[in-house]
Motif scaffolding. Structure first.
Motif, mmCIF file in Angstrom:
data_model
loop_
_atom_site.group_PDB
_atom_site.id
_atom_site.type_symbol
_atom_site.label_atom_id
_atom_site.label_comp_id
_atom_site.label_asym_id
_atom_site.label_seq_id
_atom_site.Cartn_x
_atom_site.Cartn_y
_atom_site.Cartn_z
ATOM 1 N N UNK A 1 0.838 -1.198 0.000
ATOM 2 C CA UNK A 1 0.000 0.000 0.000
ATOM 3 C C UNK A 1 0.874 1.250 0.000
ATOM 4 N N UNK A 2 1.919 1.263 0.841
ATOM 5 C CA UNK A 2 2.808 2.426 0.903
ATOM 6 C C UNK A 2 3.557 2.612 -0.417
ATOM 7 N N UNK A 3 3.999 1.515 -1.006
ATOM 8 C CA UNK A 3 4.738 1.597 -2.274
ATOM 9 C C UNK A 3 3.837 2.134 -3.387
ATOM 10 N N UNK A 4 2.578 1.693 -3.413
ATOM 11 C CA UNK A 4 1.651 2.196 -4.421
ATOM 12 C C UNK A 4 1.392 3.682 -4.224
ATOM 13 N N UNK A 5 1.324 4.110 -2.979
ATOM 14 C CA UNK A 5 1.141 5.532 -2.711
ATOM 15 C C UNK A 5 2.333 6.340 -3.223
ATOM 16 N N UNK A 6 3.530 5.847 -2.960
ATOM 17 C CA UNK A 6 4.725 6.543 -3.441
ATOM 18 C C UNK A 6 4.781 6.564 -4.962
ATOM 19 N N UNK A 7 4.398 5.437 -5.577
ATOM 20 C CA UNK A 7 4.389 5.359 -7.033
ATOM 21 C C UNK A 7 3.402 6.362 -7.620
ATOM 22 N N UNK A 8 2.223 6.458 -7.000
ATOM 23 C CA UNK A 8 1.214 7.406 -7.468
ATOM 24 C C UNK A 8 1.689 8.843 -7.308
ATOM 25 N N UNK A 9 2.328 9.128 -6.168
ATOM 26 C CA UNK A 9 2.847 10.476 -5.935
ATOM 27 C C UNK A 9 3.938 10.817 -6.942
ATOM 28 N N UNK A 10 4.761 9.841 -7.293
ATOM 29 C CA UNK A 10 5.807 10.040 -8.295
ATOM 30 C C UNK A 10 5.193 10.363 -9.655
ATOM 31 N N UNK A 11 4.139 9.616 -10.034
ATOM 32 C CA UNK A 11 3.473 9.877 -11.299
ATOM 33 C C UNK A 11 2.852 11.272 -11.313
ATOM 34 N N UNK A 12 2.254 11.662 -10.186
ATOM 35 C CA UNK A 12 1.668 13.006 -10.097
ATOM 36 C C UNK A 12 2.746 14.070 -10.218
ATOM 37 N N UNK A 13 3.896 13.816 -9.622
ATOM 38 C CA UNK A 13 5.003 14.770 -9.719
ATOM 39 C C UNK A 13 5.487 14.909 -11.157
ATOM 40 N N UNK A 14 5.584 13.788 -11.877
ATOM 41 C CA UNK A 14 5.973 13.839 -13.284
ATOM 42 C C UNK A 14 4.977 14.638 -14.112
ATOM 43 N N UNK A 15 3.673 14.437 -13.813
ATOM 44 C CA UNK A 15 2.643 15.206 -14.523
ATOM 45 C C UNK A 15 2.787 16.692 -14.257
ATOM 46 N N UNK A 16 3.069 17.049 -13.007
ATOM 47 C CA UNK A 16 3.244 18.460 -12.664
ATOM 48 C C UNK A 16 4.441 19.057 -13.393
ATOM 49 N N UNK A 17 5.527 18.295 -13.480
ATOM 50 C CA UNK A 17 6.717 18.775 -14.187
ATOM 51 C C UNK A 17 6.442 18.952 -15.676
ATOM 52 N N UNK A 18 5.655 18.045 -16.249
ATOM 53 C CA UNK A 18 5.308 18.165 -17.660
ATOM 54 C C UNK A 18 4.458 19.401 -17.901
ATOM 55 N N UNK A 19 3.577 19.717 -16.947
ATOM 56 C CA UNK A 19 2.775 20.932 -17.081
ATOM 57 C C UNK A 19 3.649 22.176 -17.045
ATOM 58 N N UNK A 20 4.672 22.142 -16.204
ATOM 59 C CA UNK A 20 5.601 23.272 -16.158
ATOM 60 C C UNK A 20 6.322 23.449 -17.493
ATOM 61 N N UNK A 21 6.507 22.353 -18.225
ATOM 62 C CA UNK A 21 7.172 22.414 -19.524
ATOM 63 C C UNK A 21 6.188 22.705 -20.653
ATOM 64 N N UNK A 22 4.940 22.951 -20.294
ATOM 65 C CA UNK A 22 3.974 23.347 -21.307
ATOM 66 C C UNK A 22 2.895 22.332 -21.606
ATOM 67 N N UNK A 23 2.988 21.133 -21.034
ATOM 68 C CA UNK A 23 1.920 20.168 -21.238
ATOM 69 C C UNK A 23 0.696 20.617 -20.459
ATOM 70 N N UNK A 24 -0.474 20.607 -21.078
ATOM 71 C CA UNK A 24 -1.661 21.180 -20.448
ATOM 72 C C UNK A 24 -2.691 20.146 -20.023
ATOM 73 N N UNK A 25 -2.541 18.883 -20.428
ATOM 74 C CA UNK A 25 -3.559 17.886 -20.121
ATOM 75 C C UNK A 25 -3.123 16.993 -18.965
#
Length: 272
Positions: free
Chosen positions: A66-90
């Motif tokens: 459960x903890x590992x899945x939470x960390x994995x999800x948070x990592x994916x969310x962080x990647x999405x946020x970084x992509x938005x900073x680079x101009x990705x909007x979706x």
């Protein structure tokens, strides 16, 4: 560390070292080495070896997964946020809904939700309540909509509406049409059987509301179902009316986001 956890999650999900190696595109000895290193780091046994490649998770593995899945999800969310900073909007956003809610209620609010978040791609999965609780616990779904009174230590529930259940179909029939164990309606059906001292002599179990409705329309059997799904077949209110709360659920280990807040608001406005 993260690559060890990814291997661990693969073994946990597959419960087999060979299958985990195939899933991760690494060798089986590497999988064994990763698990050994992780067990040394955590000072605990994560899997019991049962046979050549079988891996049975321990209680420690259940917690770590459960903890590992939470960390994995948070990592994916962080990647999405970084992509938005680079101009990705979706942004992809996952919603799990049990069948009654997913078929009869969610479509009434999805257009408004999309209008408020036009840059989001909503991914909706319809499953039974037990599956949705599990995926909210592991944060595979960012929000869930369920009919079952299940509780879980990491899950926050909020009622957004109430639903009435009716007896539908051929009341003289001995054949009961049942949803599968784990569904919200099955939990309430089992309670109804206990209260009314009913022991079904004939039953068909189907993991689909639509299939049950088709059988009822053909005049086959009877069942307990939501009044939202009533069609052109006979139905009646049980002698003791059954009203159940409908919940929006989320994992409290993650901050409540704007979509969860707006979705709950739309559901409450529409159905209360």
């Amino acid at each position: 560390m993260f690559h060890l956890l990814q291997t661990f999650m693969a073994v946990y999900e597959e419960q087999n070292f060979t299958h985990a190696a195939q899933k991760r595109f690494i060798s089986q000895p590497t999988v064994s080495l990763h698990i050994q290193k992780l067990e040394e780091l955590t000072n605990t046994t994560l899997f019991l070896r049962n046979g050549r490649n079988k891996a049975v998770p321990t209680e420690s593995a259940d917690l770590l997964y459960v903890r590992a899945k939470q960390m994995d999800s948070l990592w994916e969310a962080s990647l999405n946020d970084l992509e938005q900073l680079r101009g990705k909007t979706r942004t992809a956003y996952t919603i799990g809904a049990s069948q009654t809610i997913g078929v009869y209620m969610l479509p009434q609010v999805l257009p408004q939700l999309h209008a408020h978040f036009p840059n989001y791609d909503f991914i909706v999965t319809i499953a039974n309540s037990t599956a949705i609780f599990h995926n909210v616990e592991t944060h595979d779904y960012q929000v869930g909509l369920v009919e079952s009174p299940i509780i879980a230590p990491t899950v926050t529930r909020e009622v957004f509406a109430y639903d009435s259940l009716v007896l539908a179909g051929d009341m003289k029939s001995e054949l009961w049409l049942l949803r599968e164990t784990g569904s919200g309606i099955r939990a309430y059906t089992d309670q109804f059987f206990q209260q009314e001292n009913i022991i079904p002599q004939q039953k068909i179990e189907i993991a689909s509301n639509e299939a049950i409705l088709q059988l009822l329309e053909q005049g086959t059997g009877k069942t307990l179902l939501s009044d939202l799904s009533v069609r052109d077949f006979p139905y009646e209110t049980p002698s003791t009316p059954i009203t159940r709360p409908l919940y929006q659920i989320s994992n409290h280990a993650f901050p409540t986001d704007d979509v969860q807040i707006k979705l709950l608001d739309l559901l409450q406005q529409t159905f209360r």
